[in-house]
Design a protein around this motif. Structure first.
Motif, mmCIF file in Angstrom:
data_model
loop_
_atom_site.group_PDB
_atom_site.id
_atom_site.type_symbol
_atom_site.label_atom_id
_atom_site.label_comp_id
_atom_site.label_asym_id
_atom_site.label_seq_id
_atom_site.Cartn_x
_atom_site.Cartn_y
_atom_site.Cartn_z
ATOM 1 N N GLN A 403 -6.563 -4.502 -8.183
ATOM 2 C CA GLN A 403 -6.192 -3.097 -8.002
ATOM 3 C C GLN A 403 -4.958 -2.967 -7.113
ATOM 4 O OE1 GLN A 403 -7.595 -0.056 -9.360
ATOM 5 N NE2 GLN A 403 -5.565 0.457 -8.582
ATOM 6 N N THR A 407 -1.457 -1.264 -8.456
ATOM 7 C CA THR A 407 -0.796 -0.152 -7.770
ATOM 8 C C THR A 407 0.596 -0.537 -7.303
ATOM 9 O OG1 THR A 407 -2.947 0.704 -7.034
ATOM 10 C CG2 THR A 407 -0.992 1.444 -5.830
ATOM 11 N N VAL A 414 -6.891 3.768 -11.550
ATOM 12 C CA VAL A 414 -7.688 2.556 -11.373
ATOM 13 C C VAL A 414 -7.403 1.589 -12.514
ATOM 14 C CG1 VAL A 414 -10.045 1.651 -11.257
ATOM 15 C CG2 VAL A 414 -9.476 3.812 -10.124
ATOM 16 N N GLU A 428 -10.350 2.327 -3.442
ATOM 17 C CA GLU A 428 -9.465 3.235 -2.716
ATOM 18 C C GLU A 428 -8.706 2.489 -1.622
ATOM 19 O OE1 GLU A 428 -9.705 7.355 -0.038
ATOM 20 O OE2 GLU A 428 -11.482 6.604 -1.075
ATOM 21 N N ILE A 431 -6.033 0.416 -3.256
ATOM 22 C CA ILE A 431 -4.882 1.228 -3.651
ATOM 23 C C ILE A 431 -3.948 1.404 -2.465
ATOM 24 C CG2 ILE A 431 -4.188 3.585 -4.283
ATOM 25 C CD1 ILE A 431 -6.643 3.639 -6.154
ATOM 26 N N ARG A 432 -4.502 1.596 -1.276
ATOM 27 C CA ARG A 432 -3.660 1.698 -0.081
ATOM 28 C C ARG A 432 -2.903 0.391 0.159
ATOM 29 N NH1 ARG A 432 -8.392 4.094 2.654
ATOM 30 N NH2 ARG A 432 -8.236 6.363 2.530
ATOM 31 N N GLY A 434 -1.949 -1.652 -2.122
ATOM 32 C CA GLY A 434 -0.887 -1.696 -3.132
ATOM 33 C C GLY A 434 0.271 -0.784 -2.794
ATOM 34 N N ALA A 489 -1.655 8.834 1.027
ATOM 35 C CA ALA A 489 -2.884 8.082 0.770
ATOM 36 C C ALA A 489 -3.714 7.914 2.032
ATOM 37 C CB ALA A 489 -2.541 6.710 0.187
#
Length: 499
Positions: A403, A407, A414, A428, A431-432, A434, A489
Protein backbone atom coordinates in the motif's frame (compact mmCIF):
# COMPACT_ATOMS: atom_id res chain seq x y z
CA UNK A 1 29.41 -25.83 14.13
CA UNK A 2 28.89 -29.25 12.61
CA UNK A 3 32.36 -30.25 11.34
CA UNK A 4 32.88 -31.42 7.81
CA UNK A 5 29.71 -29.97 6.40
CA UNK A 6 31.52 -27.98 3.72
CA UNK A 7 33.14 -29.73 0.79
CA UNK A 8 35.53 -26.94 -0.07
CA UNK A 9 35.42 -25.46 3.36
CA UNK A 10 35.51 -21.77 4.03
CA UNK A 11 36.18 -20.67 7.59
CA UNK A 12 32.86 -20.02 9.34
CA UNK A 13 34.21 -16.66 10.52
CA UNK A 14 34.30 -15.35 6.96
CA UNK A 15 31.87 -15.37 4.08
CA UNK A 16 32.83 -17.73 1.24
CA UNK A 17 33.70 -16.02 -2.01
CA UNK A 18 31.58 -16.75 -5.05
CA UNK A 19 28.51 -18.89 -5.46
CA UNK A 20 27.34 -21.42 -2.91
CA UNK A 21 25.51 -24.62 -3.82
CA UNK A 22 23.65 -27.21 -1.78
CA UNK A 23 22.73 -30.71 -2.91
CA UNK A 24 20.14 -32.09 -0.50
CA UNK A 25 19.65 -35.86 -0.77
CA UNK A 26 16.29 -36.52 0.86
CA UNK A 27 14.02 -39.51 1.14
CA UNK A 28 11.57 -38.13 -1.42
CA UNK A 29 13.63 -35.79 -3.57
CA UNK A 30 17.15 -34.76 -4.44
CA UNK A 31 17.58 -31.05 -5.01
CA UNK A 32 20.31 -28.66 -6.11
CA UNK A 33 20.07 -25.00 -5.14
CA UNK A 34 22.71 -22.49 -6.18
CA UNK A 35 22.91 -19.22 -4.28
CA UNK A 36 24.60 -15.98 -5.22
CA UNK A 37 27.12 -15.84 -2.41
CA UNK A 38 26.43 -16.39 1.27
CA UNK A 39 24.90 -13.15 2.50
CA UNK A 40 22.08 -12.94 5.03
CA UNK A 41 19.45 -13.71 2.35
CA UNK A 42 21.34 -14.75 -0.80
CA UNK A 43 19.53 -14.69 -4.13
CA UNK A 44 18.72 -18.10 -5.64
CA UNK A 45 20.30 -18.50 -9.07
CA UNK A 46 19.18 -22.06 -9.75
CA UNK A 47 16.80 -24.56 -8.15
CA UNK A 48 16.01 -28.04 -9.47
CA UNK A 49 14.74 -31.21 -7.86
CA UNK A 50 14.33 -34.80 -8.94
CA UNK A 51 11.72 -36.95 -7.19
CA UNK A 52 14.03 -39.94 -6.87
CA UNK A 53 11.97 -41.60 -4.12
CA UNK A 54 14.95 -43.12 -2.33
CA UNK A 55 12.87 -43.85 0.75
CA UNK A 56 10.00 -45.56 -1.04
CA UNK A 57 9.59 -49.06 0.36
CA UNK A 58 12.28 -48.49 2.97
CA UNK A 59 9.90 -49.17 5.84
CA UNK A 60 9.14 -52.66 4.55
CA UNK A 61 12.42 -53.71 2.92
CA UNK A 62 14.95 -51.75 4.96
CA UNK A 63 16.81 -50.95 1.73
CA UNK A 64 16.93 -48.30 -0.97
CA UNK A 65 15.16 -49.44 -4.12
CA UNK A 66 17.67 -50.12 -6.94
CA UNK A 67 15.66 -48.13 -9.48
CA UNK A 68 15.44 -45.19 -7.07
CA UNK A 69 19.19 -45.38 -6.46
CA UNK A 70 19.80 -45.24 -10.21
CA UNK A 71 17.55 -42.17 -10.53
CA UNK A 72 19.30 -40.57 -7.58
CA UNK A 73 22.80 -41.13 -8.91
CA UNK A 74 21.75 -39.84 -12.32
CA UNK A 75 20.48 -36.67 -10.64
CA UNK A 76 23.73 -36.31 -8.69
CA UNK A 77 25.78 -36.65 -11.86
CA UNK A 78 23.81 -33.84 -13.48
CA UNK A 79 23.95 -31.64 -10.40
CA UNK A 80 27.70 -32.06 -10.01
CA UNK A 81 28.27 -30.98 -13.60
CA UNK A 82 25.88 -28.04 -13.27
CA UNK A 83 27.62 -26.85 -10.11
CA UNK A 84 30.96 -27.07 -11.88
CA UNK A 85 29.74 -25.19 -14.96
CA UNK A 86 28.07 -22.55 -12.79
CA UNK A 87 31.42 -22.03 -11.05
CA UNK A 88 30.07 -22.83 -7.61
CA UNK A 89 32.87 -22.04 -5.18
CA UNK A 90 31.50 -23.86 -2.14
CA UNK A 91 29.33 -26.94 -2.48
CA UNK A 92 27.54 -28.61 0.43
CA UNK A 93 26.23 -32.14 -0.16
CA UNK A 94 24.09 -33.62 2.60
CA UNK A 95 22.07 -36.81 2.89
CA UNK A 96 19.33 -37.52 5.41
CA UNK A 97 17.08 -40.28 6.74
CA UNK A 98 16.69 -42.65 3.78
CA UNK A 99 20.41 -43.03 3.17
CA UNK A 100 21.09 -42.96 6.90
CA UNK A 101 18.67 -45.79 7.70
CA UNK A 102 18.99 -48.06 4.67
CA UNK A 103 21.07 -51.23 4.88
CA UNK A 104 22.51 -50.39 1.45
CA UNK A 105 22.98 -46.69 2.15
CA UNK A 106 26.77 -47.14 1.93
CA UNK A 107 26.34 -48.43 -1.61
CA UNK A 108 24.57 -45.23 -2.61
CA UNK A 109 27.24 -43.10 -0.91
CA UNK A 110 29.94 -45.03 -2.77
CA UNK A 111 28.18 -44.23 -6.03
CA UNK A 112 28.14 -40.53 -5.12
CA UNK A 113 31.84 -40.66 -4.24
CA UNK A 114 32.58 -42.20 -7.63
CA UNK A 115 30.92 -39.13 -9.19
CA UNK A 116 33.35 -36.87 -7.35
CA UNK A 117 31.00 -35.83 -4.55
CA UNK A 118 31.82 -36.00 -0.85
CA UNK A 119 28.50 -36.49 0.91
CA UNK A 120 27.97 -35.54 4.53
CA UNK A 121 25.57 -38.07 6.07
CA UNK A 122 23.67 -36.14 8.71
CA UNK A 123 22.63 -37.81 11.94
CA UNK A 124 19.04 -37.32 13.06
CA UNK A 125 20.16 -34.70 15.57
CA UNK A 126 22.17 -32.81 12.96
CA UNK A 127 19.26 -32.91 10.53
CA UNK A 128 17.00 -31.47 13.22
CA UNK A 129 19.52 -28.78 14.07
CA UNK A 130 19.79 -27.65 10.45
CA UNK A 131 15.99 -27.50 10.14
CA UNK A 132 15.85 -25.32 13.23
CA UNK A 133 18.57 -23.06 11.88
CA UNK A 134 16.61 -22.72 8.64
CA UNK A 135 13.50 -21.53 10.45
CA UNK A 136 15.57 -19.06 12.47
CA UNK A 137 17.03 -17.73 9.21
CA UNK A 138 13.51 -16.82 8.11
CA UNK A 139 11.88 -16.09 11.49
CA UNK A 140 14.66 -14.63 13.70
CA UNK A 141 12.25 -14.14 16.60
CA UNK A 142 10.72 -17.62 16.34
CA UNK A 143 9.69 -19.04 19.71
CA UNK A 144 8.12 -22.43 19.20
CA UNK A 145 8.60 -25.91 17.82
CA UNK A 146 9.91 -26.69 14.34
CA UNK A 147 8.59 -29.83 12.69
CA UNK A 148 10.53 -30.93 9.59
CA UNK A 149 8.70 -33.71 7.78
CA UNK A 150 10.73 -35.62 5.21
CA UNK A 151 10.11 -38.88 3.47
CA UNK A 152 11.98 -40.96 6.02
CA UNK A 153 11.88 -39.03 9.27
CA UNK A 154 10.28 -36.28 11.31
CA UNK A 155 12.56 -33.86 13.14
CA UNK A 156 11.32 -31.75 16.05
CA UNK A 157 13.28 -28.77 17.28
CA UNK A 158 12.65 -26.23 20.02
CA UNK A 159 13.73 -22.75 18.91
CA UNK A 160 13.77 -19.62 21.03
CA UNK A 161 15.89 -16.51 21.54
CA UNK A 162 17.55 -16.97 18.16
CA UNK A 163 18.98 -20.40 18.96
CA UNK A 164 18.28 -24.11 18.53
CA UNK A 165 17.59 -25.98 21.77
CA UNK A 166 16.08 -29.44 22.36
CA UNK A 167 15.90 -31.53 19.20
CA UNK A 168 15.07 -35.09 18.21
CA UNK A 169 14.53 -37.23 15.11
CA UNK A 170 11.77 -39.83 14.74
CA UNK A 171 11.21 -42.58 12.11
CA UNK A 172 7.92 -40.98 11.13
CA UNK A 173 8.59 -39.75 7.61
CA UNK A 174 5.65 -39.39 5.26
CA UNK A 175 6.73 -42.47 3.31
CA UNK A 176 6.45 -44.55 6.51
CA UNK A 177 3.14 -43.18 7.79
CA UNK A 178 0.96 -45.09 5.31
CA UNK A 179 2.14 -48.46 6.60
CA UNK A 180 1.54 -47.37 10.18
CA UNK A 181 -2.01 -46.15 9.44
CA UNK A 182 -2.92 -49.50 7.88
CA UNK A 183 -2.60 -51.11 11.29
CA UNK A 184 -5.74 -49.40 12.52
CA UNK A 185 -7.38 -46.03 13.26
CA UNK A 186 -5.38 -45.44 16.46
CA UNK A 187 -2.07 -46.85 15.25
CA UNK A 188 -0.53 -43.55 14.17
CA UNK A 189 -1.30 -41.76 17.42
CA UNK A 190 0.13 -44.67 19.38
CA UNK A 191 3.25 -44.74 17.20
CA UNK A 192 3.82 -41.01 17.76
CA UNK A 193 3.33 -41.32 21.52
CA UNK A 194 5.70 -44.28 21.69
CA UNK A 195 8.35 -42.51 19.60
CA UNK A 196 8.14 -39.39 21.77
CA UNK A 197 8.41 -41.44 24.97
CA UNK A 198 11.40 -43.46 23.76
CA UNK A 199 13.28 -40.36 22.65
CA UNK A 200 12.78 -38.52 25.91
CA UNK A 201 11.59 -35.56 23.86
CA UNK A 202 11.27 -32.56 26.16
CA UNK A 203 11.00 -29.74 23.65
CA UNK A 204 7.24 -29.55 23.95
CA UNK A 205 5.46 -26.77 25.72
CA UNK A 206 1.77 -26.09 25.50
CA UNK A 207 0.58 -23.05 23.60
CA UNK A 208 3.61 -22.69 21.32
CA UNK A 209 3.41 -22.11 17.56
CA UNK A 210 4.42 -24.97 15.29
CA UNK A 211 6.61 -24.19 12.27
CA UNK A 212 5.90 -26.65 9.45
CA UNK A 213 8.92 -27.52 7.29
CA UNK A 214 9.06 -29.96 4.38
CA UNK A 215 7.46 -30.36 0.98
CA UNK A 216 4.52 -32.48 2.13
CA UNK A 217 3.41 -30.01 4.79
CA UNK A 218 3.91 -27.07 2.42
CA UNK A 219 1.68 -28.94 -0.02
CA UNK A 220 -0.98 -29.17 2.70
CA UNK A 221 -0.74 -25.42 3.20
CA UNK A 222 -1.18 -24.87 -0.55
CA UNK A 223 -4.31 -27.00 -0.47
CA UNK A 224 -5.74 -24.96 2.41
CA UNK A 225 -4.91 -21.73 0.57
CA UNK A 226 -6.74 -23.08 -2.48
CA UNK A 227 -9.81 -24.19 -0.54
CA UNK A 228 -10.12 -20.94 1.41
CA UNK A 229 -9.44 -18.65 -1.55
CA UNK A 230 -6.44 -17.08 0.17
CA UNK A 231 -5.50 -14.08 -1.99
CA UNK A 232 -1.71 -14.26 -1.70
CA UNK A 233 0.06 -17.13 -3.54
CA UNK A 234 2.96 -17.17 -1.07
CA UNK A 235 3.13 -20.29 1.08
CA UNK A 236 5.95 -19.05 3.34
CA UNK A 237 4.51 -17.55 6.49
CA UNK A 238 0.98 -18.80 5.80
CA UNK A 239 -0.66 -19.38 9.18
CA UNK A 240 -3.46 -21.82 10.00
CA UNK A 241 -5.47 -22.63 13.13
CA UNK A 242 -4.52 -25.93 14.74
CA UNK A 243 -7.94 -27.37 13.93
CA UNK A 244 -7.11 -27.06 10.22
CA UNK A 245 -4.95 -30.18 10.38
CA UNK A 246 -7.86 -32.41 11.44
CA UNK A 247 -10.27 -30.66 9.08
CA UNK A 248 -8.03 -31.12 6.04
CA UNK A 249 -7.58 -34.78 6.96
CA UNK A 250 -11.36 -35.23 6.75
CA UNK A 251 -11.59 -33.26 3.51
CA UNK A 252 -8.90 -35.40 1.88
CA UNK A 253 -10.68 -38.58 2.93
CA UNK A 254 -13.59 -37.72 0.64
CA UNK A 255 -11.87 -35.46 -1.90
CA UNK A 256 -11.95 -36.07 -5.63
CA UNK A 257 -8.33 -36.76 -6.49
CA UNK A 258 -8.77 -35.08 -9.88
CA UNK A 259 -9.71 -31.83 -8.12
CA UNK A 260 -6.26 -31.69 -6.53
CA UNK A 261 -4.81 -30.94 -9.96
CA UNK A 262 -6.28 -27.44 -9.68
CA UNK A 263 -4.14 -26.61 -6.64
CA UNK A 264 -1.34 -24.28 -7.71
CA UNK A 265 2.12 -25.73 -7.16
CA UNK A 266 0.90 -29.17 -6.09
CA UNK A 267 2.65 -31.99 -7.95
CA UNK A 268 1.15 -35.43 -8.42
CA UNK A 269 3.88 -36.89 -6.23
CA UNK A 270 3.10 -34.52 -3.35
CA UNK A 271 -0.64 -34.99 -3.81
CA UNK A 272 -0.22 -38.70 -3.16
CA UNK A 273 1.34 -38.03 0.26
CA UNK A 274 -1.23 -35.47 1.42
CA UNK A 275 -3.53 -37.84 3.39
CA UNK A 276 -0.61 -39.26 5.37
CA UNK A 277 0.96 -35.82 5.88
CA UNK A 278 -2.37 -34.43 7.14
CA UNK A 279 -2.92 -37.38 9.47
CA UNK A 280 0.55 -37.00 10.99
CA UNK A 281 0.19 -33.23 11.37
CA UNK A 282 -3.13 -33.65 13.20
CA UNK A 283 -1.63 -36.15 15.63
CA UNK A 284 1.63 -34.27 16.25
CA UNK A 285 -0.10 -30.91 16.69
CA UNK A 286 -2.49 -32.51 19.17
CA UNK A 287 0.23 -34.28 21.15
CA UNK A 288 2.34 -31.12 21.38
CA UNK A 289 -0.69 -28.92 22.16
CA UNK A 290 0.52 -26.16 19.84
CA UNK A 291 -1.43 -22.93 19.36
CA UNK A 292 -1.10 -22.35 15.60
CA UNK A 293 0.52 -23.73 12.45
CA UNK A 294 3.01 -21.57 10.53
CA UNK A 295 4.37 -22.67 7.16
CA UNK A 296 8.08 -22.20 6.50
CA UNK A 297 9.68 -22.40 3.07
CA UNK A 298 13.04 -22.35 4.83
CA UNK A 299 14.41 -25.59 6.20
CA UNK A 300 17.50 -27.76 6.12
CA UNK A 301 19.18 -26.19 3.08
CA UNK A 302 18.79 -22.66 4.38
CA UNK A 303 19.87 -23.91 7.79
CA UNK A 304 23.14 -25.18 6.37
CA UNK A 305 23.82 -21.72 4.94
CA UNK A 306 22.70 -19.91 8.07
CA UNK A 307 24.80 -22.13 10.34
CA UNK A 308 27.99 -21.05 8.59
CA UNK A 309 27.37 -17.30 8.57
CA UNK A 310 29.37 -15.09 10.94
CA UNK A 311 27.43 -13.98 13.98
CA UNK A 312 27.28 -10.37 12.86
CA UNK A 313 25.63 -11.43 9.58
CA UNK A 314 23.25 -13.91 11.21
CA UNK A 315 22.00 -11.11 13.45
CA UNK A 316 20.91 -8.88 10.57
CA UNK A 317 17.22 -8.37 9.81
CA UNK A 318 16.40 -10.59 6.79
CA UNK A 319 13.64 -8.31 5.50
CA UNK A 320 15.77 -5.18 5.62
CA UNK A 321 18.74 -6.97 4.02
CA UNK A 322 16.62 -8.35 1.17
CA UNK A 323 14.72 -5.13 0.45
CA UNK A 324 17.92 -3.10 0.58
CA UNK A 325 19.48 -5.45 -1.96
CA UNK A 326 16.40 -5.28 -4.21
CA UNK A 327 16.28 -1.50 -3.94
CA UNK A 328 19.94 -1.28 -4.92
CA UNK A 329 19.32 -3.50 -7.95
CA UNK A 330 16.24 -1.70 -9.25
CA UNK A 331 16.64 1.84 -7.93
CA UNK A 332 18.62 4.76 -9.25
CA UNK A 333 20.57 5.73 -6.12
CA UNK A 334 21.55 2.89 -3.76
CA UNK A 335 21.71 4.99 -0.60
CA UNK A 336 18.35 6.67 -1.13
CA UNK A 337 16.16 4.15 0.73
CA UNK A 338 17.99 4.45 4.04
CA UNK A 339 18.01 8.25 3.71
CA UNK A 340 14.26 8.24 3.12
CA UNK A 341 13.74 6.11 6.22
CA UNK A 342 15.62 8.62 8.37
CA UNK A 343 13.92 11.60 6.66
CA UNK A 344 10.38 10.27 7.21
CA UNK A 345 10.96 8.96 10.76
CA UNK A 346 10.06 12.23 12.61
CA UNK A 347 6.51 11.93 11.28
CA UNK A 348 6.03 8.51 12.88
CA UNK A 349 7.54 8.83 16.34
CA UNK A 350 4.78 6.80 18.00
CA UNK A 351 5.05 3.74 15.75
CA UNK A 352 5.93 0.29 17.03
CA UNK A 353 9.23 -1.42 16.25
CA UNK A 354 7.41 -3.68 13.79
CA UNK A 355 5.83 -0.72 12.01
CA UNK A 356 9.21 1.04 11.87
CA UNK A 357 10.87 -1.90 10.10
CA UNK A 358 7.98 -2.22 7.63
CA UNK A 359 8.23 1.49 6.86
CA UNK A 360 12.00 1.06 6.45
CA UNK A 361 11.42 -1.79 3.98
CA UNK A 362 8.98 0.40 2.02
CA UNK A 363 11.57 3.17 1.88
CA UNK A 364 14.19 0.75 0.56
CA UNK A 365 11.80 -0.29 -2.22
CA UNK A 366 10.62 3.25 -2.95
CA UNK A 367 12.37 3.43 -6.33
CA UNK A 368 11.65 -0.07 -7.68
CA UNK A 369 9.08 1.18 -10.18
CA UNK A 370 11.04 3.93 -11.88
CA UNK A 371 11.99 1.80 -14.90
CA UNK A 372 8.37 0.81 -15.51
CA UNK A 373 5.96 2.74 -17.74
CA UNK A 374 4.58 5.65 -15.67
CA UNK A 375 1.06 4.20 -15.90
CA UNK A 376 2.19 0.94 -14.28
CA UNK A 377 4.64 2.06 -11.61
CA UNK A 378 2.08 1.65 -8.85
CA UNK A 379 1.34 -1.87 -10.05
CA UNK A 380 5.05 -2.66 -10.09
CA UNK A 381 5.33 -1.50 -6.50
CA UNK A 382 2.43 -3.67 -5.38
CA UNK A 383 3.76 -6.67 -7.28
CA UNK A 384 7.21 -6.28 -5.73
CA UNK A 385 5.89 -5.98 -2.19
CA UNK A 386 3.27 -8.73 -2.32
CA UNK A 387 5.13 -11.33 -4.37
CA UNK A 388 8.78 -10.60 -3.61
CA UNK A 389 10.92 -13.40 -2.19
CA UNK A 390 10.89 -11.91 1.31
CA UNK A 391 11.19 -13.60 4.66
CA UNK A 392 10.80 -12.12 8.10
CA UNK A 393 7.47 -10.58 7.09
CA UNK A 394 3.90 -11.85 7.19
CA UNK A 395 1.00 -11.21 4.82
CA UNK A 396 -0.09 -8.16 6.80
CA UNK A 397 3.39 -6.67 6.50
CA UNK A 398 3.54 -7.35 2.77
CA UNK A 399 0.18 -5.63 2.38
CA UNK A 400 1.29 -2.53 4.28
CA UNK A 401 4.48 -2.22 2.22
CA UNK A 402 2.46 -2.73 -0.96
CA UNK A 403 0.00 0.00 0.00
CA UNK A 404 2.82 2.42 0.80
CA UNK A 405 4.41 1.84 -2.61
CA UNK A 406 1.04 2.01 -4.38
CA UNK A 407 0.46 5.44 -2.83
CA UNK A 408 4.01 6.68 -3.32
CA UNK A 409 3.81 5.96 -7.06
CA UNK A 410 0.76 8.18 -7.35
CA UNK A 411 -2.18 5.78 -7.22
CA UNK A 412 -5.27 6.79 -5.28
CA UNK A 413 -7.20 4.68 -2.79
CA UNK A 414 -6.46 1.17 -1.55
CA UNK A 415 -4.33 -1.16 -3.62
CA UNK A 416 -5.84 -4.39 -4.99
CA UNK A 417 -5.87 -7.40 -2.64
CA UNK A 418 -4.32 -5.63 0.36
CA UNK A 419 -7.67 -4.96 2.05
CA UNK A 420 -7.98 -8.73 2.52
CA UNK A 421 -4.64 -8.91 4.33
CA UNK A 422 -4.50 -5.84 6.59
CA UNK A 423 -6.95 -3.76 8.59
CA UNK A 424 -8.24 -0.36 7.43
CA UNK A 425 -6.26 1.34 10.20
CA UNK A 426 -3.04 -0.40 9.14
CA UNK A 427 -3.60 0.59 5.50
CA UNK A 428 -4.35 4.17 6.52
CA UNK A 429 -0.96 4.27 8.23
CA UNK A 430 0.68 2.77 5.14
CA UNK A 431 -0.93 5.45 2.96
CA UNK A 432 0.75 8.06 5.15
CA UNK A 433 4.07 6.28 4.63
CA UNK A 434 3.49 6.39 0.89
CA UNK A 435 2.61 10.09 0.88
CA UNK A 436 5.75 10.85 2.91
CA UNK A 437 7.85 8.86 0.42
CA UNK A 438 6.16 10.68 -2.43
CA UNK A 439 7.08 14.07 -0.97
CA UNK A 440 10.66 13.02 -0.19
CA UNK A 441 11.19 11.58 -3.67
CA UNK A 442 9.86 14.69 -5.41
CA UNK A 443 11.72 17.13 -3.18
CA UNK A 444 15.06 15.41 -3.60
CA UNK A 445 14.78 14.20 -7.19
CA UNK A 446 16.06 10.88 -5.86
CA UNK A 447 19.49 12.16 -4.85
CA UNK A 448 20.99 12.38 -1.39
CA UNK A 449 21.73 16.08 -0.88
CA UNK A 450 18.27 17.57 -0.32
CA UNK A 451 17.27 14.80 2.08
CA UNK A 452 20.39 15.44 4.17
CA UNK A 453 19.75 19.18 4.46
CA UNK A 454 15.96 19.17 4.91
CA UNK A 455 13.50 17.71 7.38
CA UNK A 456 9.85 17.18 8.22
CA UNK A 457 8.12 17.33 11.58
CA UNK A 458 4.69 17.56 13.19
CA UNK A 459 4.50 20.83 15.13
CA UNK A 460 1.19 21.61 16.81
CA UNK A 461 -1.39 21.83 13.99
CA UNK A 462 1.24 21.96 11.23
CA UNK A 463 3.28 19.52 9.19
CA UNK A 464 6.47 21.50 8.79
CA UNK A 465 8.95 21.06 5.93
CA UNK A 466 12.30 22.67 6.74
CA UNK A 467 14.70 23.56 3.94
CA UNK A 468 18.25 24.90 4.08
CA UNK A 469 18.51 28.56 2.96
CA UNK A 470 20.12 27.64 -0.30
CA UNK A 471 17.46 25.02 -1.09
CA UNK A 472 14.38 27.24 -0.99
CA UNK A 473 14.14 26.98 -4.76
CA UNK A 474 13.43 23.26 -4.47
CA UNK A 475 9.94 24.07 -3.19
CA UNK A 476 8.27 24.02 -6.58
CA UNK A 477 4.63 23.52 -7.45
CA UNK A 478 4.77 19.71 -7.40
CA UNK A 479 6.55 19.68 -4.04
CA UNK A 480 4.05 22.12 -2.55
CA UNK A 481 1.14 20.01 -3.75
CA UNK A 482 2.56 16.82 -2.24
CA UNK A 483 3.38 18.65 0.98
CA UNK A 484 -0.26 19.75 1.32
CA UNK A 485 -1.56 16.26 0.57
CA UNK A 486 0.70 14.71 3.20
CA UNK A 487 -0.27 17.34 5.78
CA UNK A 488 -3.97 16.70 5.12
CA UNK A 489 -3.45 12.97 5.71
CA UNK A 490 -2.26 13.89 9.21
CA UNK A 491 -5.07 16.40 9.73
CA UNK A 492 -2.54 19.27 9.70
CA UNK A 493 -1.73 22.35 7.68
CA UNK A 494 1.35 22.46 5.46
CA UNK A 495 4.01 24.91 6.62
CA UNK A 496 7.38 25.75 5.00
CA UNK A 497 10.34 27.04 6.98
CA UNK A 498 13.78 27.90 5.66
CA UNK A 499 16.95 28.61 7.51
Amino acid sequence: MTPGLLLRAAAPAALPDGRVGIIDIGSNSIRLVVYEGAGRIPAILFNEKVMAGLGKGLATTGALDPAAMARGLSALARFRLLAERMQVATLHVVATAAVRDAVNGDEFLAGATALGLEVRLLSGGEEAEMAGEGVLAAFPDADGIVGDLGGGSLELVRVRAGAVHERASFPLGVLRVGAIRKRGPRALRQAVRTAFARSGWRGAGTGLPFYMVGGSWRALARLVMHITGYPLPIVHGFTMPVATAANIKRILARADKAALKDVQGLSNTRAATLPDAAALLAVVAGELEVCQLITSAYGLREGVLHRHLPGEVRGLDPLICATRDEGSRQGRFPEHGDLLERWTAPLFLGESADEARLRHAACLLADVGWRAHPEFRAERGVETALHGNWVGVDARGRAMIAQALFTSFGAAGVAPVVSQLATPAELEGAIRWGLALRLGQRLSGGVAGPLKTSGVALVEDQLVLRLAPGDAGLYGEAVERRHRTLAAAFGRRAALRTG
